[in-house]
Write a protein that holds these residues in place. Structure first.
Motif, PDB file in Angstrom:
ATOM      1  N   ASP A  33      48.424 -34.466  38.954  1.00 51.93           N
ATOM      2  CA  ASP A  33      48.164 -33.393  39.924  1.00 51.93           C
ATOM      3  C   ASP A  33      47.988 -33.951  41.332  1.00 51.93           C
ATOM      4  O   ASP A  33      48.488 -33.372  42.302  1.00 51.93           O
ATOM      5  N   ALA A  34      47.278 -35.079  41.438  1.00 52.07           N
ATOM      6  CA  ALA A  34      47.049 -35.691  42.754  1.00 52.07           C
ATOM      7  C   ALA A  34      48.367 -36.142  43.371  1.00 52.07           C
ATOM      8  O   ALA A  34      48.602 -35.951  44.571  1.00 52.07           O
ATOM      9  N   LYS A  35      49.233 -36.726  42.563  1.00 54.75           N
ATOM     10  CA  LYS A  35      50.530 -37.167  43.077  1.00 54.75           C
ATOM     11  C   LYS A  35      51.393 -35.970  43.473  1.00 54.75           C
ATOM     12  O   LYS A  35      52.051 -35.994  44.518  1.00 54.75           O
ATOM     13  N   LEU A  36      51.374 -34.909  42.663  1.00 56.82           N
ATOM     14  CA  LEU A  36      52.155 -33.717  42.992  1.00 56.82           C
ATOM     15  C   LEU A  36      51.650 -33.067  44.286  1.00 56.82           C
ATOM     16  O   LEU A  36      52.439 -32.488  45.033  1.00 56.82           O
ATOM     17  N   ALA A  37      50.373 -33.186  44.561  1.00 59.60           N
ATOM     18  CA  ALA A  37      49.797 -32.603  45.774  1.00 59.60           C
ATOM     19  C   ALA A  37      50.307 -33.282  47.035  1.00 59.60           C
ATOM     20  O   ALA A  37      50.261 -32.694  48.118  1.00 59.60           O
ATOM     21  N   THR A  38      50.837 -34.508  46.890  1.00 60.94           N
ATOM     22  CA  THR A  38      51.382 -35.227  48.040  1.00 60.94           C
ATOM     23  C   THR A  38      52.843 -34.842  48.299  1.00 60.94           C
ATOM     24  O   THR A  38      53.464 -35.384  49.205  1.00 60.94           O
ATOM     25  N   HIS A  39      53.371 -33.937  47.487  1.00 56.55           N
ATOM     26  CA  HIS A  39      54.763 -33.477  47.599  1.00 56.55           C
ATOM     27  C   HIS A  39      55.747 -34.647  47.590  1.00 56.55           C
ATOM     28  O   HIS A  39      56.486 -34.868  48.564  1.00 56.55           O
ATOM     29  N   PRO A  40      55.776 -35.397  46.470  1.00 55.73           N
ATOM     30  CA  PRO A  40      56.692 -36.542  46.399  1.00 55.73           C
ATOM     31  C   PRO A  40      58.152 -36.096  46.446  1.00 55.73           C
ATOM     32  O   PRO A  40      58.471 -34.964  46.070  1.00 55.73           O
ATOM     33  N   ALA A  41      58.993 -36.985  46.920  1.00 53.38           N
ATOM     34  CA  ALA A  41      60.426 -36.694  47.006  1.00 53.38           C
ATOM     35  C   ALA A  41      61.028 -36.790  45.605  1.00 53.38           C
ATOM     36  O   ALA A  41      61.259 -37.875  45.092  1.00 53.38           O
ATOM     37  N   LEU A  42      61.224 -35.641  44.991  1.00 54.86           N
ATOM     38  CA  LEU A  42      61.818 -35.576  43.662  1.00 54.86           C
ATOM     39  C   LEU A  42      62.993 -34.611  43.690  1.00 54.86           C
ATOM     40  O   LEU A  42      62.997 -33.655  44.471  1.00 54.86           O
ATOM     41  N   THR A  43      63.951 -34.857  42.834  1.00 52.01           N
ATOM     42  CA  THR A  43      65.026 -33.883  42.679  1.00 52.01           C
ATOM     43  C   THR A  43      64.427 -32.635  42.032  1.00 52.01           C
ATOM     44  O   THR A  43      63.351 -32.689  41.423  1.00 52.01           O
ATOM     45  N   ALA A  44      65.105 -31.542  42.134  1.00 53.34           N
ATOM     46  CA  ALA A  44      64.618 -30.293  41.527  1.00 53.34           C
ATOM     47  C   ALA A  44      64.472 -30.457  40.019  1.00 53.34           C
ATOM     48  O   ALA A  44      63.500 -29.969  39.423  1.00 53.34           O
ATOM     49  N   ASP A  45      65.420 -31.167  39.410  1.00 50.29           N
ATOM     50  CA  ASP A  45      65.354 -31.396  37.960  1.00 50.29           C
ATOM     51  C   ASP A  45      64.135 -32.228  37.592  1.00 50.29           C
ATOM     52  O   ASP A  45      63.438 -31.915  36.623  1.00 50.29           O
ATOM     53  N   ASN A  46      63.899 -33.306  38.352  1.00 47.82           N
ATOM     54  CA  ASN A  46      62.753 -34.161  38.055  1.00 47.82           C
ATOM     55  C   ASN A  46      61.433 -33.439  38.304  1.00 47.82           C
ATOM     56  O   ASN A  46      60.478 -33.603  37.531  1.00 47.82           O
ATOM     57  N   ALA A  47      61.364 -32.640  39.354  1.00 47.95           N
ATOM     58  CA  ALA A  47      60.143 -31.880  39.634  1.00 47.95           C
ATOM     59  C   ALA A  47      59.846 -30.917  38.485  1.00 47.95           C
ATOM     60  O   ALA A  47      58.704 -30.798  38.038  1.00 47.95           O
ATOM     61  N   ALA A  48      60.884 -30.244  38.000  1.00 46.83           N
ATOM     62  CA  ALA A  48      60.713 -29.314  36.885  1.00 46.83           C
ATOM     63  C   ALA A  48      60.295 -30.053  35.618  1.00 46.83           C
ATOM     64  O   ALA A  48      59.437 -29.579  34.860  1.00 46.83           O
ATOM     65  N   LYS A  49      60.899 -31.217  35.399  1.00 42.21           N
ATOM     66  CA  LYS A  49      60.574 -32.007  34.205  1.00 42.21           C
ATOM     67  C   LYS A  49      59.120 -32.480  34.256  1.00 42.21           C
ATOM     68  O   LYS A  49      58.418 -32.432  33.242  1.00 42.21           O
ATOM     69  N   VAL A  50      58.667 -32.934  35.415  1.00 42.39           N
ATOM     70  CA  VAL A  50      57.274 -33.385  35.550  1.00 42.39           C
ATOM     71  C   VAL A  50      56.324 -32.229  35.253  1.00 42.39           C
ATOM     72  O   VAL A  50      55.343 -32.391  34.515  1.00 42.39           O
ATOM     73  N   LYS A  51      56.605 -31.059  35.813  1.00 43.83           N
ATOM     74  CA  LYS A  51      55.732 -29.904  35.592  1.00 43.83           C
ATOM     75  C   LYS A  51      55.726 -29.490  34.117  1.00 43.83           C
ATOM     76  O   LYS A  51      54.689 -29.131  33.563  1.00 43.83           O
TER      77      LYS A  51
END
Length: 82
Positions: A33-51
């Motif tokens: 959650d802390a890393k996601l709060a920093t808005h890391p540069a992820l592809t849309a696919d990777n962002a969805a996969k992480v969530k």
């Protein structure tokens, strides 16, 4: 007698350590959650996969499946680079 006390103490510590590791899921979720709060540069696919993996990890933790939870959360952390 002293030897038996030492063995009992070691066994107790080993069980406590195992229990602590099994319930580390919330700390892993907080790190994600802390890393996601920093808005890391992820592809849309990777962002969805992480969530998705983070949600699965939380559901598995709540179901008492801590090993599965830790695996899901570890995959999410790997994608995030943490």
């Amino acid at each position: 007698m002293r030897f038996l006390i030492q063995i009992a103490a070691v066994a107790l510590l080993a069980m406590a350590a195992g229990s602590a590791l099994a319930h580390n899921c919330p700390n892993e979720m907080k790190a994600i959650d802390a890393k996601l709060a920093t808005h890391p540069a992820l592809t849309a696919d990777n962002a969805a996969k992480v969530k998705q993996l983070r949600a699965e990890g939380e559901a598995q933790h709540k179901a008492g499946k801590h090993d599965d939870s830790m695996k899901s959360l570890a995959q999410a952390k790997k994608i995030l680079g943490i």
